[in-house]
Design a protein around this motif. Structure first.
Motif, PDB file in Angstrom:
ATOM      1  N   GLN A  36      20.378  74.811  13.664  1.00 28.64           N
ATOM      2  CA  GLN A  36      19.138  74.750  12.898  1.00 28.64           C
ATOM      3  C   GLN A  36      18.834  76.185  11.818  1.00 28.64           C
ATOM      4  OE1 GLN A  36      18.927  75.654  16.307  1.00 28.64           O
ATOM      5  NE2 GLN A  36      17.038  77.130  16.415  1.00 28.64           N
ATOM      6  N   ASP A  37      18.824  77.013  11.898  1.00 35.69           N
ATOM      7  CA  ASP A  37      18.390  78.046  11.303  1.00 35.69           C
ATOM      8  C   ASP A  37      19.356  78.364   9.747  1.00 35.69           C
ATOM      9  OD1 ASP A  37      15.629  78.282  11.642  1.00 35.69           O
ATOM     10  OD2 ASP A  37      16.342  79.481  13.862  1.00 35.69           O
ATOM     11  N   VAL A  38      20.716  78.078  10.177  1.00 37.89           N
ATOM     12  CA  VAL A  38      21.462  78.628   8.525  1.00 37.89           C
ATOM     13  C   VAL A  38      21.075  77.893   7.591  1.00 37.89           C
ATOM     14  CG1 VAL A  38      23.847  77.685   8.354  1.00 37.89           C
ATOM     15  CG2 VAL A  38      23.615  78.113  10.604  1.00 37.89           C
ATOM     16  N   SER A  39      21.188  78.672   6.555  1.00 32.70           N
ATOM     17  CA  SER A  39      20.738  78.160   5.263  1.00 32.70           C
ATOM     18  C   SER A  39      21.695  77.805   4.633  1.00 32.70           C
ATOM     19  CB  SER A  39      20.860  79.815   4.793  1.00 32.70           C
ATOM     20  OG  SER A  39      21.493  80.977   4.102  1.00 32.70           O
ATOM     21  N   PRO A  40      22.028  77.243   3.102  1.00 29.58           N
ATOM     22  CA  PRO A  40      23.574  77.342   2.270  1.00 29.58           C
ATOM     23  C   PRO A  40      24.344  77.212   2.089  1.00 29.58           C
ATOM     24  CG  PRO A  40      21.439  75.425   2.234  1.00 29.58           C
ATOM     25  CD  PRO A  40      20.426  76.641   2.718  1.00 29.58           C
ATOM     26  N   PRO A  41      23.935  78.728   2.145  1.00 24.49           N
ATOM     27  CA  PRO A  41      24.938  79.820   1.423  1.00 24.49           C
ATOM     28  C   PRO A  41      25.279  79.567   3.183  1.00 24.49           C
ATOM     29  CG  PRO A  41      22.899  80.523   0.606  1.00 24.49           C
ATOM     30  CD  PRO A  41      21.901  79.557   1.384  1.00 24.49           C
ATOM     31  N   PHE A  92      11.418  79.786   5.614  1.00 24.07           N
ATOM     32  CA  PHE A  92      10.683  80.644   4.517  1.00 24.07           C
ATOM     33  C   PHE A  92      11.822  81.211   4.014  1.00 24.07           C
ATOM     34  CE2 PHE A  92      10.308  82.466   8.365  1.00 24.07           C
ATOM     35  CZ  PHE A  92      10.719  83.727   7.991  1.00 24.07           C
ATOM     36  N   LEU A  93      12.899  81.318   4.160  1.00 22.38           N
ATOM     37  CA  LEU A  93      14.882  81.598   4.002  1.00 22.38           C
ATOM     38  C   LEU A  93      15.562  80.831   4.453  1.00 22.38           C
ATOM     39  CD1 LEU A  93      15.116  84.868   7.084  1.00 22.38           C
ATOM     40  CD2 LEU A  93      13.989  85.229   4.761  1.00 22.38           C
ATOM     41  N   SER A 101      16.637  69.705   8.830  1.00 18.25           N
ATOM     42  CA  SER A 101      16.788  68.168   9.468  1.00 18.25           C
ATOM     43  C   SER A 101      18.546  67.789   8.292  1.00 18.25           C
ATOM     44  CB  SER A 101      16.233  67.881   8.616  1.00 18.25           C
ATOM     45  OG  SER A 101      15.603  68.072   8.001  1.00 18.25           O
ATOM     46  N   ASN A 102      17.860  68.668   7.074  1.00 20.79           N
ATOM     47  CA  ASN A 102      19.094  68.827   6.026  1.00 20.79           C
ATOM     48  C   ASN A 102      20.660  69.641   6.257  1.00 20.79           C
ATOM     49  OD1 ASN A 102      17.659  67.226   4.736  1.00 20.79           O
ATOM     50  ND2 ASN A 102      16.907  69.349   3.072  1.00 20.79           N
TER      51      ASN A 102
END
Length: 161
Positions: free
Chosen positions: A15-20, A49-50, A55-56
């Motif tokens: 859930q805390d993975v970013s697009p990059p 915030f990072l 959800s996305n």
């Protein structure tokens, strides 16, 4: 090559993975036989915030891998019944997830436990005073200090103590 050596990838706290980071995963996976398992809870994303957007991120994962199998882990092994029911009720009111959330069907076999006490504070000083008063109350009732702990989710919160 990395793909030949590491055929299976596991990502925890997805859930805390970013697009990059999603883009990096795509590069690491075999495009013809991707074998990836992710574990996460869309209701527990704490890194918005990072650029982590739970959800996305989960929806994008399901779009990337069309044979995705979703397994909802709804049994809670750690928390009391009161806490699980309160969390499920709160999360079910989230307009972004609500009834689709795994928490909507969360349950536990644990005892009900203690009631939840909500203590809003005007400022950090009032919070510190309340916590210190509670420590003193427990000490006065016979609980040794070595059996007490004050836990913080973020280290910066403890600065006021």
């Amino acid at each position: 090559d990395f793909r030949a050596k590491h055929r299976v990838i596991l990502v925890d706290e997805f859930q805390d993975v970013s697009p990059p980071q999603i883009e990096i995963l795509k590069l690491l996976l075999d495009p013809y036989k991707p074998c990836i398992t992710v574990c996460g809870d869309q209701d527990q994303s704490i890194y918005g915030f990072l650029a982590g957007k739970a959800s996305n991120t989960f929806k994008e994962f399901q779009n990337l891998f069309n044979n995705t199998k979703v397994i909802k882990l709804q049994k809670n092994y750690r928390s009391s019944g009161v806490l699980v029911k309160a969390a499920a009720a709160l999360i079910s009111r989230n307009p972004l997830q609500g009834a689709t959330s795994a928490a909507a069907g969360a349950y536990t076999d644990n005892s009900l436990g203690s009631r939840i006490v909500l203590s809003p504070f005007k400022n950090a000083e009032a919070e510190v005073k309340s916590v210190c008063d509670e420590v003193e109350r427990c000490k006065a009732s016979g609980v040794p200090l070595r059996q007490m702990a004050v836990l913080f989710r973020l280290r910066s919160i403890g600065r006021d103590f």
